[in-house]
Structures are given as C-alpha cells and as structure tokens.
Motif scaffolding. Sequence first.
Motif, PDB file in Angstrom:
ATOM      1  N   THR A 136      39.801  34.995  27.249  1.00 19.89           N
ATOM      2  CA  THR A 136      38.952  35.589  28.285  1.00 19.89           C
ATOM      3  C   THR A 136      39.237  37.088  28.360  1.00 19.89           C
ATOM      4  O   THR A 136      40.224  37.578  27.800  1.00 19.89           O
ATOM      5  CB  THR A 136      39.231  34.979  29.670  1.00 19.89           C
ATOM      6  OG1 THR A 136      40.512  35.441  30.138  1.00 19.89           O
ATOM      7  CG2 THR A 136      39.229  33.462  29.614  1.00 19.89           C
ATOM      8  N   LYS A 138      40.568  40.542  29.930  1.00 21.73           N
ATOM      9  CA  LYS A 138      41.842  40.781  30.594  1.00 21.73           C
ATOM     10  C   LYS A 138      41.721  40.567  32.096  1.00 21.73           C
ATOM     11  O   LYS A 138      40.802  41.071  32.741  1.00 21.73           O
ATOM     12  CB  LYS A 138      42.303  42.226  30.314  1.00 21.73           C
ATOM     13  CG  LYS A 138      43.783  42.443  30.533  1.00 21.73           C
ATOM     14  CD  LYS A 138      44.609  41.624  29.557  1.00 21.73           C
ATOM     15  CE  LYS A 138      46.107  41.819  29.791  1.00 21.73           C
ATOM     16  NZ  LYS A 138      46.902  40.898  28.957  1.00 21.73           N
ATOM     17  N   ASN A 140      41.076  37.670  33.316  1.00 24.58           N
ATOM     18  CA  ASN A 140      40.251  36.474  33.471  1.00 24.58           C
ATOM     19  C   ASN A 140      39.303  36.589  34.665  1.00 24.58           C
ATOM     20  O   ASN A 140      39.361  35.796  35.616  1.00 24.58           O
ATOM     21  CB  ASN A 140      41.151  35.231  33.632  1.00 24.58           C
ATOM     22  CG  ASN A 140      40.398  33.928  33.463  1.00 24.58           C
ATOM     23  OD1 ASN A 140      39.203  33.903  33.190  1.00 24.58           O
ATOM     24  ND2 ASN A 140      41.110  32.828  33.644  1.00 24.58           N
ATOM     25  N   LYS A 143      37.551  33.580  36.124  1.00 28.93           N
ATOM     26  CA  LYS A 143      38.442  32.482  36.542  1.00 28.93           C
ATOM     27  C   LYS A 143      38.216  31.207  35.715  1.00 28.93           C
ATOM     28  O   LYS A 143      38.059  30.105  36.253  1.00 28.93           O
ATOM     29  CB  LYS A 143      38.259  32.166  38.028  1.00 28.93           C
ATOM     30  CG  LYS A 143      38.409  33.373  38.943  1.00 28.93           C
ATOM     31  CD  LYS A 143      39.764  34.049  38.764  1.00 28.93           C
ATOM     32  CE  LYS A 143      39.878  35.296  39.643  1.00 28.93           C
ATOM     33  NZ  LYS A 143      41.137  36.054  39.367  1.00 28.93           N
ATOM     34  N   VAL A 144      38.207  31.378  34.413  1.00 27.48           N
ATOM     35  CA  VAL A 144      38.079  30.227  33.522  1.00 27.48           C
ATOM     36  C   VAL A 144      39.447  29.552  33.426  1.00 27.48           C
ATOM     37  O   VAL A 144      40.411  30.151  32.939  1.00 27.48           O
ATOM     38  CB  VAL A 144      37.606  30.674  32.119  1.00 27.48           C
ATOM     39  CG1 VAL A 144      37.595  29.483  31.160  1.00 27.48           C
ATOM     40  CG2 VAL A 144      36.222  31.312  32.209  1.00 27.48           C
ATOM     41  N   ASP A 145      39.508  28.312  33.904  1.00 24.46           N
ATOM     42  CA  ASP A 145      40.793  27.606  33.936  1.00 24.46           C
ATOM     43  C   ASP A 145      40.900  26.478  32.922  1.00 24.46           C
ATOM     44  O   ASP A 145      42.001  26.072  32.556  1.00 24.46           O
ATOM     45  CB  ASP A 145      41.046  27.031  35.343  1.00 24.46           C
ATOM     46  CG  ASP A 145      41.218  28.124  36.387  1.00 24.46           C
ATOM     47  OD1 ASP A 145      41.845  29.154  36.055  1.00 24.46           O
ATOM     48  OD2 ASP A 145      40.716  27.949  37.516  1.00 24.46           O
ATOM     49  N   ASP A 149      34.933  24.801  32.473  1.00 31.56           N
ATOM     50  CA  ASP A 149      34.394  26.060  32.988  1.00 31.56           C
ATOM     51  C   ASP A 149      33.510  26.767  31.965  1.00 31.56           C
ATOM     52  O   ASP A 149      32.711  27.634  32.323  1.00 31.56           O
ATOM     53  CB  ASP A 149      35.536  26.993  33.410  1.00 31.56           C
ATOM     54  CG  ASP A 149      36.272  26.472  34.640  1.00 31.56           C
ATOM     55  OD1 ASP A 149      35.656  25.721  35.424  1.00 31.56           O
ATOM     56  OD2 ASP A 149      37.462  26.803  34.795  1.00 31.56           O
ATOM     57  N   ASP A 203      32.350  36.676  27.851  1.00 28.32           N
ATOM     58  CA  ASP A 203      33.341  36.463  28.907  1.00 28.32           C
ATOM     59  C   ASP A 203      34.463  35.545  28.458  1.00 28.32           C
ATOM     60  O   ASP A 203      35.580  35.619  28.973  1.00 28.32           O
ATOM     61  CB  ASP A 203      32.659  35.851  30.147  1.00 28.32           C
ATOM     62  CG  ASP A 203      31.501  36.706  30.642  1.00 28.32           C
ATOM     63  OD1 ASP A 203      31.660  37.949  30.670  1.00 28.32           O
ATOM     64  OD2 ASP A 203      30.445  36.146  30.987  1.00 28.32           O
ATOM     65  N   ALA A 204      34.148  34.685  27.483  1.00 30.04           N
ATOM     66  CA  ALA A 204      35.154  33.736  27.000  1.00 30.04           C
ATOM     67  C   ALA A 204      34.781  33.249  25.609  1.00 30.04           C
ATOM     68  O   ALA A 204      33.617  33.298  25.205  1.00 30.04           O
ATOM     69  CB  ALA A 204      35.267  32.545  27.962  1.00 30.04           C
ATOM     70  N   VAL A 219      43.061  40.710  25.876  1.00 37.66           N
ATOM     71  CA  VAL A 219      42.510  39.427  26.339  1.00 37.66           C
ATOM     72  C   VAL A 219      43.606  38.576  26.964  1.00 37.66           C
ATOM     73  O   VAL A 219      44.800  38.784  26.713  1.00 37.66           O
ATOM     74  CB  VAL A 219      41.853  38.625  25.185  1.00 37.66           C
ATOM     75  CG1 VAL A 219      40.781  39.444  24.491  1.00 37.66           C
ATOM     76  CG2 VAL A 219      42.896  38.162  24.187  1.00 37.66           C
ATOM     77  N   ASP A 220      43.191  37.627  27.760  1.00 35.24           N
ATOM     78  CA  ASP A 220      44.103  36.611  28.302  1.00 35.24           C
ATOM     79  C   ASP A 220      43.835  35.309  27.567  1.00 35.24           C
ATOM     80  O   ASP A 220      42.728  35.084  27.054  1.00 35.24           O
ATOM     81  CB  ASP A 220      43.885  36.415  29.805  1.00 35.24           C
ATOM     82  CG  ASP A 220      44.514  37.535  30.630  1.00 35.24           C
ATOM     83  OD1 ASP A 220      45.250  38.365  30.038  1.00 35.24           O
ATOM     84  OD2 ASP A 220      44.256  37.584  31.850  1.00 35.24           O
ATOM     85  N   VAL A 222      43.929  31.140  27.928  1.00 29.71           N
ATOM     86  CA  VAL A 222      44.036  29.946  28.777  1.00 29.71           C
ATOM     87  C   VAL A 222      44.380  28.778  27.864  1.00 29.71           C
ATOM     88  O   VAL A 222      43.617  28.438  26.955  1.00 29.71           O
ATOM     89  CB  VAL A 222      42.708  29.672  29.518  1.00 29.71           C
ATOM     90  CG1 VAL A 222      42.837  28.404  30.362  1.00 29.71           C
ATOM     91  CG2 VAL A 222      42.326  30.868  30.389  1.00 29.71           C
TER      92      VAL A 222
END
Length: 272
Positions: A136, A138, A140, A143-145, A149, A203-204, A219-220, A222
């Motif tokens: 995602t 940086k 997130n 809020k993709v968990d 999502d 976004d993801a 990026v983050d 998950v």
Amino acid sequence: MSLTLAPTRRRTAAAALTAALLVPLAACSSGDATTKDTAGSTGSGSAGAAPQANLTVLAAASLTDVFKTAGAVYEKSHPGTKITFSFAGSQELVAQISQGSPADVLVTADTKSMDKVKADTGTPAVIAKNRLVIATGKGNPFKVDDLKDLADTKVKVVLAAPEVPAGKYSKQILDKQGITVKPVSQEPNVRAVLSKVELGEADAGLVYRTDAESAKDKVDAVEIPDDQNAIAKYPAATIKDSKNAEAAAAFVAWLSSPEGQKILQDAGFQKP
C-alpha cells in the motif's frame, strides 16, 4: 715448519674463499628457483580458480535487487567471470528461451514456467521461496488490513497479469477466499505492480514480500496469513545451448551454497 705449512695454509685459504663465493651463488640460485616455482604456482592457481566467461542470466523481475548484489559478490570471488542480468516477467524469459535467445542461466519465479522450457535447460534446482503481501502507499491511507479490503471499489488495486507468476499466485489466493477484485491495471511483471503503488498510481497491489521490503521507504506491507497465502518457488537452471556450460553450472551451484543462500535470505527470501 714454515716451508711445510705454507702450501697447506694456501690450500685452506683457497678452499675457504671458494666456499664463501659458492654459498651466495647457491642461495641466489635457490631463491630464483623458489620465486619461479611460487610465481608459476600462483599464476596457475589464479587462472584455474574460475573459467573465463561472460555469463548472461535471465532472471525473474522479483530477483532484481538481490541478484545485483549476488552478482557483484560472485564476480569478486570468481575472477574472470562477468555476469550480465536480464530481468523480466518469467513468461517473457521463457518466450526468449523458446525463441533461441542466447543465454547461460534461467531463473524463474515458479516451476511451471521453467517446465515449459525443460527441453532447453538442465535439471533445475529451487534456490529460494517467497510469499505475497499487500503493498500500500506509505502510511496505508486507505486502511487496507486484509485481502477482503481489496474488493472495495474505492481502492485502486493493481495486479500482475494472469500469465505472470505473481499474477497466478494472486488469482489463486483471491479465488481461495472467494474475493473478486477489479484491478485498474494488470502489469507484465511484479516490479511494475510495485512501481504503480510507489508512484501513487494505485492504492494497493499484491507483490512478493521481498519486493515490498526493497521499497519499504515508499510503501507499507500488509502481511497475508499463511493459510491464505501462496508459496512461490524459484528454480534455477543452465541453458543447454550455453557456450559457457562450466561457468553457468558453477553459478547455479553457488546460488544454493551457504554464501549464495545468505544473500538471498538476507533480502527476505525463504529457504528452498
């Protein structure tokens, strides 16, 4: 007495002088021989340490960063060998081999791709494994968990194309969870997916854990639970038509060596 001893003294002195002259000559001769033997031995050892070869290695895009590091280490410890990498989606690499593109080694991100060119390669060896994560932006922001999502139409999702190993794995895990995702684009390799997320054009996206790790400042990641995930296997093989068969086999073997494995695992790849 003096008349009798004089010849003896002269002979003794002459012998001593001769010996004194011969000692440094012998030492010099011995030193030259040692130097030549050592130099000859060293020269032979350096030449025989590794075959002189310029290797072309076709490798899956997700290996880009780690193979650049591995290549530099390998070249340093194997004088005379230079490695040129070509990175792309595994399906593209397989097409290149099928069309007769010159290469020495092939490394794909799945075993099925490698199987398609088994007539053109030696016996492959799996050198590493990988898993998928959700990359995602940086922080997130959406809020993709979890995987569910990604079905939210407000989230712009990008995936690798279905014919790409990363795309196949993505479809596999989404289908397993009964999740329908409508991607805004399908990319030719996993690095293109990562790039879209990095640039904010998506976004993801589903990428390998190692890809997200290589761009952790942008990026983050998950994590996806193991029971919902897929395991990617990376087989490596020599190309039968390689003109550098010995050097190619040596590099493939090195990837499974402790040194090669440490580099792969330090980059986040799992043991084969």
